[in-house]
Design a protein around this motif. Structure first.
Motif, short mmCIF file in Angstrom:
data_model
loop_
_atom_site.label_atom_id
_atom_site.label_comp_id
_atom_site.label_asym_id
_atom_site.label_seq_id
_atom_site.Cartn_x
_atom_site.Cartn_y
_atom_site.Cartn_z
N LEU A 27 0.88 -1.17 0.00
CA LEU A 27 0.00 0.00 0.00
C LEU A 27 0.91 1.22 0.00
O LEU A 27 1.70 1.42 0.93
CB LEU A 27 -0.90 0.01 1.24
CG LEU A 27 -1.86 1.19 1.34
CD1 LEU A 27 -2.87 1.15 0.18
CD2 LEU A 27 -2.59 1.17 2.67
N ILE A 28 0.85 2.01 -1.08
CA ILE A 28 1.72 3.17 -1.19
C ILE A 28 0.89 4.42 -1.41
O ILE A 28 -0.23 4.36 -1.92
CB ILE A 28 2.78 3.00 -2.30
CG1 ILE A 28 2.13 2.73 -3.65
CG2 ILE A 28 3.76 1.91 -1.96
CD1 ILE A 28 3.10 2.62 -4.80
N ASN A 29 1.44 5.54 -1.00
CA ASN A 29 0.76 6.83 -1.11
C ASN A 29 1.30 7.55 -2.34
O ASN A 29 2.49 7.81 -2.44
CB ASN A 29 1.02 7.64 0.16
CG ASN A 29 0.17 8.86 0.23
OD1 ASN A 29 0.56 9.91 -0.23
ND2 ASN A 29 -1.01 8.72 0.79
N LEU A 30 0.42 7.83 -3.32
CA LEU A 30 0.82 8.44 -4.59
C LEU A 30 0.11 9.77 -4.80
O LEU A 30 -0.91 10.05 -4.19
CB LEU A 30 0.49 7.50 -5.74
CG LEU A 30 1.12 6.11 -5.68
CD1 LEU A 30 0.60 5.24 -6.80
CD2 LEU A 30 2.63 6.21 -5.75
N ASP A 31 0.67 10.58 -5.71
CA ASP A 31 0.08 11.88 -6.03
C ASP A 31 0.19 12.13 -7.53
O ASP A 31 0.50 11.21 -8.29
CB ASP A 31 0.72 12.99 -5.21
CG ASP A 31 2.22 13.11 -5.43
OD1 ASP A 31 2.72 12.64 -6.48
OD2 ASP A 31 2.90 13.68 -4.56
N GLN A 32 -0.01 13.36 -7.94
CA GLN A 32 -0.01 13.69 -9.36
C GLN A 32 1.36 13.46 -10.00
O GLN A 32 1.43 13.17 -11.19
CB GLN A 32 -0.48 15.13 -9.58
CG GLN A 32 -1.95 15.29 -9.31
CD GLN A 32 -2.45 16.70 -9.54
OE1 GLN A 32 -1.68 17.65 -9.54
NE2 GLN A 32 -3.74 16.82 -9.76
N ASN A 40 -11.79 14.54 -4.47
CA ASN A 40 -12.39 15.19 -3.28
C ASN A 40 -11.42 16.14 -2.57
O ASN A 40 -11.43 16.25 -1.35
CB ASN A 40 -12.90 14.15 -2.28
CG ASN A 40 -13.94 13.24 -2.90
OD1 ASN A 40 -14.74 13.68 -3.72
ND2 ASN A 40 -13.92 11.97 -2.53
N GLY A 41 -10.57 16.83 -3.33
CA GLY A 41 -9.67 17.80 -2.73
C GLY A 41 -8.46 17.21 -2.03
O GLY A 41 -7.67 17.94 -1.45
N ASP A 42 -8.30 15.89 -2.07
CA ASP A 42 -7.14 15.26 -1.44
C ASP A 42 -5.89 15.56 -2.25
O ASP A 42 -5.95 15.75 -3.47
CB ASP A 42 -7.32 13.74 -1.35
CG ASP A 42 -8.44 13.34 -0.40
OD1 ASP A 42 -8.74 14.13 0.51
OD2 ASP A 42 -9.00 12.24 -0.58
#
Length: 67
Positions: A27-32, A40-42
């Motif tokens: 489980l990894i945290n990704l962004d743009q 939803n603004g995250d």
């Protein structure tokens, strides 16, 4: 393309090369920056990364991101 070393850093990348196996799920945290558009603004989204294989240099390939 997301490089595992970009997420874990150089030390984490070397450690991961010794521990990551085909079929492992992370489980990894990704962004743009990683090609993920948070909703939803995250600013980030948690995604599952499944190891499907490695290339000749030991890089993880065929990872799959699932909601």
């Amino acid at each position: 393309m997301t490089i595992l070393g970009d997420i874990l850093g150089d030390v984490g990348d070397k450690l991961a090369q010794d521990k990551i196996k085909v079929g492992n799920v992370y489980l990894i945290n990704l962004d743009q920056r990683n090609g993920i558009t948070p909703k939803n603004g995250d600013l980030t989204r948690d995604k599952f990364f499944i190891v499907l294989g490695f290339d000749n240099e030991g890089n993880v390939i065929g990872g799959l991101v699932i909601n």
